[in-house]
Design an enzyme around this catalytic site. Structure first.
Site, PDB file in Angstrom:
ATOM      1  N   PHE A 147       0.832  -1.205   0.000  1.00  0.00           N
ATOM      2  CA  PHE A 147       0.000   0.000   0.000  1.00  0.00           C
ATOM      3  C   PHE A 147       0.867   1.254   0.000  1.00  0.00           C
ATOM      4  O   PHE A 147       0.640   2.183  -0.771  1.00  0.00           O
ATOM      5  CB  PHE A 147      -0.937  -0.006   1.213  1.00  0.00           C
ATOM      6  CG  PHE A 147      -1.644   1.299   1.426  1.00  0.00           C
ATOM      7  CD1 PHE A 147      -2.764   1.619   0.677  1.00  0.00           C
ATOM      8  CD2 PHE A 147      -1.180   2.211   2.359  1.00  0.00           C
ATOM      9  CE1 PHE A 147      -3.417   2.831   0.859  1.00  0.00           C
ATOM     10  CE2 PHE A 147      -1.827   3.422   2.550  1.00  0.00           C
ATOM     11  CZ  PHE A 147      -2.948   3.733   1.796  1.00  0.00           C
ATOM     12  N   TYR A 148       1.881   1.282   0.845  1.00  0.00           N
ATOM     13  CA  TYR A 148       2.694   2.490   0.973  1.00  0.00           C
ATOM     14  C   TYR A 148       3.670   2.689  -0.179  1.00  0.00           C
ATOM     15  O   TYR A 148       4.334   3.715  -0.259  1.00  0.00           O
ATOM     16  CB  TYR A 148       3.410   2.529   2.327  1.00  0.00           C
ATOM     17  CG  TYR A 148       2.459   2.977   3.416  1.00  0.00           C
ATOM     18  CD1 TYR A 148       1.976   4.282   3.442  1.00  0.00           C
ATOM     19  CD2 TYR A 148       2.002   2.092   4.374  1.00  0.00           C
ATOM     20  CE1 TYR A 148       1.077   4.696   4.406  1.00  0.00           C
ATOM     21  CE2 TYR A 148       1.104   2.500   5.351  1.00  0.00           C
ATOM     22  CZ  TYR A 148       0.648   3.803   5.357  1.00  0.00           C
ATOM     23  OH  TYR A 148      -0.251   4.212   6.306  1.00  0.00           O
ATOM     24  N   THR A 149       3.753   1.745  -1.106  1.00  0.00           N
ATOM     25  CA  THR A 149       4.581   1.983  -2.290  1.00  0.00           C
ATOM     26  C   THR A 149       3.879   2.902  -3.281  1.00  0.00           C
ATOM     27  O   THR A 149       4.526   3.516  -4.122  1.00  0.00           O
ATOM     28  CB  THR A 149       4.939   0.669  -3.015  1.00  0.00           C
ATOM     29  OG1 THR A 149       3.743   0.038  -3.437  1.00  0.00           O
ATOM     30  CG2 THR A 149       5.765  -0.235  -2.141  1.00  0.00           C
TER      31      THR A 149
END
Length: 170
Positions: A147-149
């Site tokens: 998700f945080y990529t």
């Protein structure tokens, strides 16, 4: 402490139990010994999908095949779509022999050309890209790491974040 008398009395019972265990062992087909039971072994009346652990190379291969199909479809002028398993309650089946819930064969199309599913098709493609990259590098991550990529991709128009389990992957 077990005495000799007790052992002598238990001998016939132990022999009976041992004979039953040996009979059960003989009844198990040798092809299934030492191997976990699968959906294919059960021959269920409905087609189901089984989730299995795969090696990185196998995952890479499947992603590459899927994306080659996408490329071929685009080159043929058909656009592309992903078939995503339907996770609705009606498409789930509990298999007591495996003690798990499996998905039946129903799926929905995530079509890039459709305005209602285009965004989900893009997210699916990006997830495939990320997973391919991670498998190539043999890196293990969580869904949170994925998700945080690319946070912006997973945001809804108002800056609200989509539900990982629902909106993005299924």
């Amino acid at each position: 402490m077990i005495t000799r008398k007790v052992l002598i009395k238990l001998e016939p019972l132990l022999q009976t139990v041992l004979a039953k265990v040996e009979a059960l062992a003989a009844a198990i087909p040798t092809s299934n010994r030492g191997r976990a039971l699968t959906l294919a072994d059960l021959q269920l009346p409905v087609l189901c999908q089984e989730v299995v652990d795969k090696a990185e190379d196998s995952v890479l291969s499947e992603i590459e095949v899927a994306l080659l199909r996408v490329a071929a479809s685009i080159l043929q002028g058909h656009g592309f779509a992903y078939a995503i398993p339907n996770r609705s309650k009606g498409n789930q089946l509990f298999v007591p022999e495996l003690d798990r819930i499996v998905l039946k064969s129903s799926s929905s199309q995530r079509d890039f050309a459709s305005t209602s599913t285009c965004r989900k098709a893009v997210i699916t493609t990006r997830i495939l890209q990320l997973v391919h990259e991670l498998c190539s590098k043999r890196i293990h991550v969580t869904k949170r790491d994925l998700f945080y990529t690319d946070v912006k991709l997973f945001e809804v128009g108002t800056g609200e974040v989509t539900q990982w389990g629902g909106d993005c992957l299924g």
